[in-house]
Every structure is written in structure tokens, then in C-alpha cells.
Enzyme design. Structure first.
Site, PDB file in Angstrom:
ATOM      1  N   ASN A 113     -41.372  34.081  51.836  1.00 17.58           N
ATOM      2  CA  ASN A 113     -39.856  33.925  51.231  1.00 17.58           C
ATOM      3  C   ASN A 113     -39.422  35.067  50.184  1.00 17.58           C
ATOM      4  O   ASN A 113     -40.566  35.330  49.448  1.00 17.58           O
ATOM      5  CB  ASN A 113     -40.378  32.410  50.248  1.00 17.58           C
ATOM      6  CG  ASN A 113     -40.174  32.726  48.357  1.00 17.58           C
ATOM      7  OD1 ASN A 113     -39.001  32.361  47.643  1.00 17.58           O
ATOM      8  ND2 ASN A 113     -41.570  32.627  48.376  1.00 17.58           N
ATOM      9  N   PHE A 117     -35.227  33.285  42.514  1.00 15.25           N
ATOM     10  CA  PHE A 117     -35.040  32.455  41.085  1.00 15.25           C
ATOM     11  C   PHE A 117     -33.576  31.192  41.700  1.00 15.25           C
ATOM     12  O   PHE A 117     -32.642  31.639  40.040  1.00 15.25           O
ATOM     13  CB  PHE A 117     -35.827  33.016  40.268  1.00 15.25           C
ATOM     14  CG  PHE A 117     -37.304  33.386  39.819  1.00 15.25           C
ATOM     15  CD1 PHE A 117     -37.813  32.558  40.679  1.00 15.25           C
ATOM     16  CD2 PHE A 117     -37.499  33.773  38.315  1.00 15.25           C
ATOM     17  CE1 PHE A 117     -39.274  32.773  39.953  1.00 15.25           C
ATOM     18  CE2 PHE A 117     -38.083  34.575  38.145  1.00 15.25           C
ATOM     19  CZ  PHE A 117     -39.289  33.622  39.344  1.00 15.25           C
ATOM     20  N   SER A 177     -43.425  35.854  39.887  1.00 14.82           N
ATOM     21  CA  SER A 177     -43.063  35.941  41.585  1.00 14.82           C
ATOM     22  C   SER A 177     -42.910  37.334  42.144  1.00 14.82           C
ATOM     23  O   SER A 177     -42.535  38.388  41.174  1.00 14.82           O
ATOM     24  CB  SER A 177     -41.188  35.066  41.597  1.00 14.82           C
ATOM     25  OG  SER A 177     -40.940  36.083  43.112  1.00 14.82           O
ATOM     26  N   ASN A 179     -40.262  38.369  43.761  1.00 12.13           N
ATOM     27  CA  ASN A 179     -38.658  38.517  43.942  1.00 12.13           C
ATOM     28  C   ASN A 179     -37.915  38.951  43.228  1.00 12.13           C
ATOM     29  O   ASN A 179     -36.548  38.607  43.012  1.00 12.13           O
ATOM     30  CB  ASN A 179     -38.332  37.618  44.598  1.00 12.13           C
ATOM     31  CG  ASN A 179     -39.919  37.050  45.940  1.00 12.13           C
ATOM     32  OD1 ASN A 179     -39.984  37.747  46.831  1.00 12.13           O
ATOM     33  ND2 ASN A 179     -40.109  35.927  46.433  1.00 12.13           N
ATOM     34  N   THR A 180     -38.476  39.023  41.818  1.00  8.93           N
ATOM     35  CA  THR A 180     -37.331  39.368  40.663  1.00  8.93           C
ATOM     36  C   THR A 180     -37.505  40.930  40.255  1.00  8.93           C
ATOM     37  O   THR A 180     -39.083  40.901  39.917  1.00  8.93           O
ATOM     38  CB  THR A 180     -37.522  37.954  39.660  1.00  8.93           C
ATOM     39  OG1 THR A 180     -37.259  36.779  40.031  1.00  8.93           O
ATOM     40  CG2 THR A 180     -36.690  38.497  38.627  1.00  8.93           C
ATOM     41  N   LYS A 213     -49.241  31.501  35.463  1.00  7.35           N
ATOM     42  CA  LYS A 213     -49.049  31.723  36.588  1.00  7.35           C
ATOM     43  C   LYS A 213     -49.041  33.303  36.869  1.00  7.35           C
ATOM     44  O   LYS A 213     -47.845  34.152  36.652  1.00  7.35           O
ATOM     45  CB  LYS A 213     -47.590  30.830  37.181  1.00  7.35           C
ATOM     46  CG  LYS A 213     -48.119  31.249  38.845  1.00  7.35           C
ATOM     47  CD  LYS A 213     -47.237  29.594  39.127  1.00  7.35           C
ATOM     48  CE  LYS A 213     -47.580  30.101  40.865  1.00  7.35           C
ATOM     49  NZ  LYS A 213     -46.477  28.460  41.773  1.00  7.35           N
ATOM     50  N   ASN A 242     -49.951  32.655  42.572  1.00  3.32           N
ATOM     51  CA  ASN A 242     -48.299  32.568  43.263  1.00  3.32           C
ATOM     52  C   ASN A 242     -48.769  33.340  44.790  1.00  3.32           C
ATOM     53  O   ASN A 242     -49.803  33.845  44.336  1.00  3.32           O
ATOM     54  CB  ASN A 242     -47.547  33.637  42.024  1.00  3.32           C
ATOM     55  CG  ASN A 242     -45.568  33.026  42.337  1.00  3.32           C
ATOM     56  OD1 ASN A 242     -45.333  32.894  43.487  1.00  3.32           O
ATOM     57  ND2 ASN A 242     -45.366  33.296  41.135  1.00  3.32           N
TER      58      ASN A 242
HETATM   59  C1  FMN Z   1     -40.202  28.831  49.272  1.00  2.00           C
HETATM   60  C2  FMN Z   1     -41.030  29.123  48.126  1.00  2.00           C
HETATM   61  C3  FMN Z   1     -40.536  29.149  47.082  1.00  2.00           C
HETATM   62  C4  FMN Z   1     -40.930  29.311  45.810  1.00  2.00           C
HETATM   63  N1  FMN Z   1     -40.970  29.249  44.237  1.00  2.00           N
HETATM   64  C5  FMN Z   1     -41.185  29.086  43.006  1.00  2.00           C
HETATM   65  C6  FMN Z   1     -40.899  29.461  41.896  1.00  2.00           C
HETATM   66  O1  FMN Z   1     -39.899  29.122  41.567  1.00  2.00           O
HETATM   67  N2  FMN Z   1     -42.059  29.662  41.236  1.00  2.00           N
HETATM   68  C7  FMN Z   1     -43.413  29.923  40.954  1.00  2.00           C
HETATM   69  O2  FMN Z   1     -43.848  30.161  40.423  1.00  2.00           O
HETATM   70  N3  FMN Z   1     -43.557  30.043  42.332  1.00  2.00           N
HETATM   71  C8  FMN Z   1     -43.126  29.709  43.413  1.00  2.00           C
HETATM   72  N4  FMN Z   1     -43.317  29.753  44.845  1.00  2.00           N
HETATM   73  C9  FMN Z   1     -44.427  29.479  44.458  1.00  2.00           C
HETATM   74  C10 FMN Z   1     -45.889  28.425  45.079  1.00  2.00           C
HETATM   75  O3  FMN Z   1     -45.890  27.882  43.283  1.00  2.00           O
HETATM   76  C11 FMN Z   1     -47.183  28.531  44.789  1.00  2.00           C
HETATM   77  O4  FMN Z   1     -47.349  29.484  44.330  1.00  2.00           O
HETATM   78  C12 FMN Z   1     -47.407  29.458  46.271  1.00  2.00           C
HETATM   79  O5  FMN Z   1     -46.472  29.075  47.566  1.00  2.00           O
HETATM   80  C13 FMN Z   1     -49.344  29.604  46.763  1.00  2.00           C
HETATM   81  O6  FMN Z   1     -49.671  27.910  46.965  1.00  2.00           O
HETATM   82  P1  FMN Z   1     -49.367  27.480  48.876  1.00  2.00           P
HETATM   83  O7  FMN Z   1     -50.138  28.148  49.718  1.00  2.00           O
HETATM   84  O8  FMN Z   1     -49.729  26.823  49.112  1.00  2.00           O
HETATM   85  O9  FMN Z   1     -47.683  27.807  49.459  1.00  2.00           O
HETATM   86  C14 FMN Z   1     -42.167  29.424  45.737  1.00  2.00           C
HETATM   87  C15 FMN Z   1     -43.252  29.177  47.243  1.00  2.00           C
HETATM   88  C16 FMN Z   1     -42.571  29.064  48.541  1.00  2.00           C
HETATM   89  C17 FMN Z   1     -43.121  28.803  49.632  1.00  2.00           C
END
Ligand code: FMN
Length: 349
Positions: A113, A117, A177, A179-180, A213, A242
């Protein structure tokens, strides 16, 4: 009967972000539908773990980013998560990056992704939280607005803490993140100290557990300095990790099985680095999709984990599956509750 495979096959026919929006709409309008996924009612005391003074009723929480604006709290509460983390929220609403920005890799049970934010801002989030109180632990994940210069980041985080600490159980500072633009640079010691000091001023007035985080794309030497800054600023712990960058797949952050190895490694470094710090918790996240992941984490001294991508691929039944495996292991080890099981596994490691 597990209805999720049917639900998933319909959802996966849609564009990933559309499917996400439609599911959240359903969660918001019909929160009781969580019950059709067939979760048993668990005796919550048996599975309770204490994390920075907060009692998680189950060792798996919902990771940040899935319900950014807290529109489906009641629905997610009904699925059996031990805690729900909303956000990332920024002070002002912002649209996020251009679409498409969410991609599936079903063969690898992974997602990528570059959302950036997208959220409705802290006022909207706060209203939703107040309107839909839940009995589970609620966390808020905080981020800076894209247009906020790095030098002004501390005041964004400070403002968010002040605004949201009174209505949530714990808060997470997100500087990880991908993405910022420039956000991950805030993980350097100097910027991080500035942010944590600014937030600390508000935390003194409204004390709540506070976590940081971190990204999985850090060297082990970075971890030591990050842990030091966190401890110096009395943080409650670290959320690791993350999403990761995988250049060959394109921009954004990758989650799920393609992240698992990297995330496990970083988690183990953080646990090693924080061993012996009695009041410092590590919340594990990244590629977690089975009881085995939890078991390994407990052996290393961790307690609770979060999921996002495995929840998309496996659905709510994953929680039930994990619960059944916990039950089996408690029986084998002759212990009555999860706290005793985690301690036993840690000691025997
Ligand atoms: C579509 C998407 C959006 C996410 N948005 C955020 C976010 O806004 N803030 C954040 O701290 N992590 C965000 N994450 C990261 C997740 O919280 C997590 O740290 C990461 O996906 C790893 O865990 P997983 O393998 O179980 O997905 C996002 C992940 C995905 C897939």
C-alpha cells in the site's frame, strides 16, 4: 461454519480499496454482523494479558490502518480482538496519495500500500470514538500531516496527543510509514527526542501508555539508539513493525508473508535490546498469521501481537484458530491461564 472464504471470494473480485471501503461501510451500518462469522464467547479472564497496565482480553489486536477513522469499532470488538488500534490519524483531514494505492499479492498472502495517511482528521476520529464506546482496549496511532514540515512535526504529535489521550487507552507515535515523504527520517535520535519531549509535556497532564511504531528497514545499531531515546522519555514500549519497502514490487509498503522474516528479525532485536527493562513492552506486528508466530514471540519474552494482512486473507476465524491452539497448549502444559503459559514458554527458552 466459516463464512469468510465466501465473503472473501466476493470481496477479492472488487478493486482492493473499494472492497475495503465496502466492508467498513457494512461494519459501520451492521456491527452485529460480526456474529455471523461464528466466534464463540470466550472466558476473557483466561486469555487476559497485562500490557503497560492495560488488560488485553486476547493476545491478538487489530493493527493500525484498517479502521483509520474508527467507523467500525463495534464490529471489530465483536470479532474477538484483544485490542483495536485506530488511525493513523493526522491533525487535519487529508486525502492521501493518488489511486490506485492498495495492491494484493494473493500467492504470497501479502499486500502493498501507498495510502499516505488518508483520514478524516482528529476531530472526526474523536467524535466516532465518543459515539461508539467499546469495552476492549482502544489505541490511537498518530501521524503528522503531509504538509507539515519535518521541523514542525513535534507540534503535530503534541496536538494529537492532547486531543486524543482523554478518549483512548493508549497512543502510538508513528514515524515509520514509508508513504509520507521524510516521515521515516523522524526515527533519527535528534528528531525523535524532540517529538517525544513535546508529547511528554502533554503526557504529564494526561498520563497514558505511549508507544513508538518503528519500521522494519532499520539496522540493528539503529534499534539500540531508538530504544535508548524511548527509555529516556519513559515510553511504555515499541510497536514492531510497520510495512517494508521492496523496490522490485514498486513504491509503498509491503505487509503480510513477504514482510514476515524481516519483521521477526527486527522484533527479536528489539526484544533482546529491551530484555531486563521490566516496564517496557514490545507489541509485535508484521506477517503474523498463526499461533506459531505468537509462540515464538512469547518464548523471546513478548506478550501481544497485532494483525492486518492475515486478517484480510484468513478472516476472523484466524482468531478462533489461535484460541483453540492456545487451549491445546495450556492443557498440554497443565496451566490454567495464558499469563502462566507465556511465562512458562519464556522461562523454558
Ligand atoms: C492498507 C494498509 C494500510 C496501513 N495503514 C497504516 C497506518 O495508517 N498506520 C500504521 O501505523 N500502520 C499502517 N499499516 C501497517 C500495519 O498496521 C502493520 O504494521 C503492517 O501491515 C504489518 O502487519 P501485517 O503483516 O499483519 O499486515 C497499514 C497496512 C496496510 C496493509
Amino acid at each position: 461454519m466459516d463464512l469468510y472464504p465466501l465473503f472473501r471470494s466476493m470481496a477479492f473480485k472488487q478493486d482492493p480499496e473499494k472492497a475495503h471501503e465496502n466492508t467498513l461501510r457494512l461494519a459501520k451500518m451492521l456491527p452485529f454482523t460480526s456474529k455471523i462469522f461464528g466466534q464463540e464467547n470466550w472466558d476473557q479472564k483466561t486469555y487476559e494479558l497485562d500490557v503497560a497496565g492495560l488488560k488485553w482480553s486476547f493476545p491478538i489486536g487489530l493493527a493500525a490502518g484498517l479502521d483509520k477513522d474508527a467507523v467500525g469499532l463495534r464490529f471489530f470488538e465483536g470479532l474477538g480482538f484483544g485490542a483495536i488500534e485506530v488511525g493513523t490519524v493526522t491533525p487535519k483531514a487529508q486525502p492521501g496519495n493518488d489511486k490506485p494505492r492498495l495492491f494484493r499479492y494473493p500467492e504470497e498472502s501479502s499486500l502493498r500500500n501507498r495510502m499516505g495517511f488518508n483520514n478524516h482528521g482528529s476531530e472526526f476520529l474523536k467524535k466516532n470514538i465518543i459515539a461508539h464506546p467499546i469495552s476492549k482496549i482502544l489505541g490511537a496511532n498518530l501521524g503528522k500531516n503531509k504538509i507539515t514540515a519535518a521541523a514542525d512535526a513535534p507540534s503535530d504529535y503534541q496536538m494529537l496527543y492532547k486531543d486524543l489521550a482523554p478518549v483512548v487507552d493508549y497512543l502510538v507515535i508513528n514515524v515509520s510509514s514509508p508513504n509520507t515523504p521524510g516521515l521515516r527520517d523522524l526515527q533519527n535520535e535528534e528528531m525523535l527526542s524532540e517529538i517525544l519531549q513535546a508529547v511528554g509535556e502533554e503526557r504529564a497532564k494526561c498520563p497514558k501508555p505511549l508507544f513508538l511504531k518503528i519500521a522494519p528497514d532499520l539496522a540493528s545499531s539503529d534499534i539500540a539508539s531508538i530504544v535508548k531515546v524511548c527509555v529516556d522519555n519513559q515510553l511504555s514500549g515499541i510497536v514492531a513493525t510497520n510495512t517494508t519497502k521492496i523496490e522490485s514490487l514498486g513504491d509503498g509498503g509491503v505487509s503480510g508473508q513477504l514482510l514476515r522474516q524481516r519483521s521477526r528479525e527486527v522484533r527479536s532485536w528489539v526484544l533482546k535490546e529491551t530484555k531486563g527493562l521490566s516496564d517496557f513492552e514490545v507489541i509485535g506486528v508484521g506477517g503474523v498469521d498463526s499461533y506459531e508466530d505468537l509462540r515464538e514471540f512469547w518464548k523471546l519474552g513478548g506478550k501481544v501481537m497485532q494483525i492486518y494482512t492475515s486478517f484480510i486473507y484468513k478472516g476472523p476465524n484466524l482468531l478462533q484458530e489461535i484460541k483453540n491452539q492456545i487451549d491445546d497448549e495450556m492443557e498440554q502444559q497443565g496451566v490454567q491461564d495464558l499469563k502462566s503459559l507465556t511465562e512458562r514458554l519464556h522461562q523454558s527458552h
